[in-house]
Motif scaffolding. Sequence first.
Motif, PDB file in Angstrom:
ATOM      1  N   MET A 133      -2.320  16.476  59.546  1.00  0.00           N
ATOM      2  CA  MET A 133      -2.055  15.056  59.264  1.00  0.00           C
ATOM      3  C   MET A 133      -1.099  14.880  58.084  1.00  0.00           C
ATOM      4  O   MET A 133      -1.320  15.424  56.997  1.00  0.00           O
ATOM      5  N   SER A 134      -0.007  14.153  58.326  1.00  0.00           N
ATOM      6  CA  SER A 134       0.986  13.788  57.302  1.00  0.00           C
ATOM      7  C   SER A 134       1.760  14.979  56.744  1.00  0.00           C
ATOM      8  O   SER A 134       2.436  14.845  55.726  1.00  0.00           O
ATOM      9  N   LYS A 135       1.668  16.137  57.386  1.00  0.00           N
ATOM     10  CA  LYS A 135       2.407  17.307  56.922  1.00  0.00           C
ATOM     11  C   LYS A 135       3.720  17.449  57.701  1.00  0.00           C
ATOM     12  O   LYS A 135       3.786  17.149  58.886  1.00  0.00           O
ATOM     13  N   HIS A 136       4.755  17.925  57.010  1.00  0.00           N
ATOM     14  CA  HIS A 136       6.007  18.304  57.661  1.00  0.00           C
ATOM     15  C   HIS A 136       5.839  19.753  58.089  1.00  0.00           C
ATOM     16  O   HIS A 136       5.545  20.622  57.258  1.00  0.00           O
ATOM     17  N   ASN A 149       0.893  14.499  67.641  1.00  0.00           N
ATOM     18  CA  ASN A 149      -0.302  13.710  67.960  1.00  0.00           C
ATOM     19  C   ASN A 149      -1.351  13.807  66.864  1.00  0.00           C
ATOM     20  O   ASN A 149      -2.161  12.898  66.688  1.00  0.00           O
ATOM     21  N   ALA A 150      -1.332  14.935  66.130  1.00  0.00           N
ATOM     22  CA  ALA A 150      -2.282  15.132  65.027  1.00  0.00           C
ATOM     23  C   ALA A 150      -1.780  14.524  63.720  1.00  0.00           C
ATOM     24  O   ALA A 150      -2.434  14.652  62.686  1.00  0.00           O
ATOM     25  N   GLY A 151      -0.604  13.888  63.766  1.00  0.00           N
ATOM     26  CA  GLY A 151      -0.097  13.187  62.589  1.00  0.00           C
ATOM     27  C   GLY A 151       0.929  13.939  61.773  1.00  0.00           C
ATOM     28  O   GLY A 151       1.300  13.506  60.683  1.00  0.00           O
ATOM     29  N   ALA A 152       1.405  15.078  62.296  1.00  0.00           N
ATOM     30  CA  ALA A 152       2.409  15.850  61.564  1.00  0.00           C
ATOM     31  C   ALA A 152       3.817  15.358  61.886  1.00  0.00           C
ATOM     32  O   ALA A 152       4.064  14.803  62.952  1.00  0.00           O
ATOM     33  N   GLU A 153       4.714  15.590  60.955  1.00  0.00           N
ATOM     34  CA  GLU A 153       6.148  15.415  61.217  1.00  0.00           C
ATOM     35  C   GLU A 153       6.671  16.784  61.629  1.00  0.00           C
ATOM     36  O   GLU A 153       6.641  17.729  60.833  1.00  0.00           O
ATOM     37  N   ASP A 162       5.943  22.552  52.981  1.00  0.00           N
ATOM     38  CA  ASP A 162       5.438  21.237  52.573  1.00  0.00           C
ATOM     39  C   ASP A 162       4.264  21.479  51.641  1.00  0.00           C
ATOM     40  O   ASP A 162       3.162  21.835  52.072  1.00  0.00           O
ATOM     41  N   GLY A 163       4.521  21.306  50.351  1.00  0.00           N
ATOM     42  CA  GLY A 163       3.493  21.634  49.374  1.00  0.00           C
ATOM     43  C   GLY A 163       3.201  23.123  49.425  1.00  0.00           C
ATOM     44  O   GLY A 163       4.106  23.948  49.327  1.00  0.00           O
ATOM     45  N   ARG A 164       1.938  23.472  49.622  1.00  0.00           N
ATOM     46  CA  ARG A 164       1.547  24.889  49.701  1.00  0.00           C
ATOM     47  C   ARG A 164       1.589  25.430  51.131  1.00  0.00           C
ATOM     48  O   ARG A 164       1.283  26.593  51.356  1.00  0.00           O
ATOM     49  N   LEU A 165       1.936  24.567  52.118  1.00  0.00           N
ATOM     50  CA  LEU A 165       1.921  24.968  53.520  1.00  0.00           C
ATOM     51  C   LEU A 165       3.304  25.421  53.992  1.00  0.00           C
ATOM     52  O   LEU A 165       4.292  24.699  53.842  1.00  0.00           O
ATOM     53  N   ILE A 166       3.341  26.624  54.573  1.00  0.00           N
ATOM     54  CA  ILE A 166       4.583  27.201  55.096  1.00  0.00           C
ATOM     55  C   ILE A 166       4.405  27.410  56.596  1.00  0.00           C
ATOM     56  O   ILE A 166       3.395  27.969  57.031  1.00  0.00           O
TER      57      ILE A 166
END
Length: 197
Positions: A133-136, A149-153, A162-166
């Motif tokens: 959700m809300s993650k690129h 559908n889960a809210g990701a870009e 995106d932040g700590r997420l690769i």
Amino acid sequence: MEDDRITEQPLKGKSIAVLMTDGVEQVEYTSPREFLEKYGARVILLSPKNAGEAIQGFNHLTPGDKFTVEKNVNDAKIGDYDALVLPGGVANPDLLRLSPESIAFIREFAESDKPMAAICHGPWTLIDAGVAMSKHMTSWPSLQQDLRNAGAEWTDDEVVVDGRLITSRKPDDLPAFNDALLKELIACFDDDTGPSS
């Protein structure tokens, strides 16, 4: 990658978890593991399977090597690891989605704000863990609608941070994926937000 701040083994004393099971795209496990170990990290293979059991790797649709589970995810503690890697392969994340303890581990890891890296079909598990959700993000192209559908870009890029997420799309992206993970780990430790071992 060349960076004056990167010493020969900047990850020495750090522990990285890799969570996976049967059907993993094996190069998406072996490449990050070898890369991280080269820079001094200790890498631990977690799975919903028991320690000592074998995981069947695949090269696309062809069975490949087998890898020995080092710890059952039920026995793993978030505080023992500095980062989490989620390889792909079609069957691997699909099976992990059916493992409540694996999804709980991913969810708690995301909440700990430590680096987490998922490649190819690996981001599927992030949907169930409520992380998308809300993650690129990026992924193997067939996941893009699921992630949206889960809210990701979702974008079609070699690597997205995106932040700590690769996240990355496919095995061809592994050099960029590994470099992005290393940079994020070093930045995290420089910020003194990563656990010290």
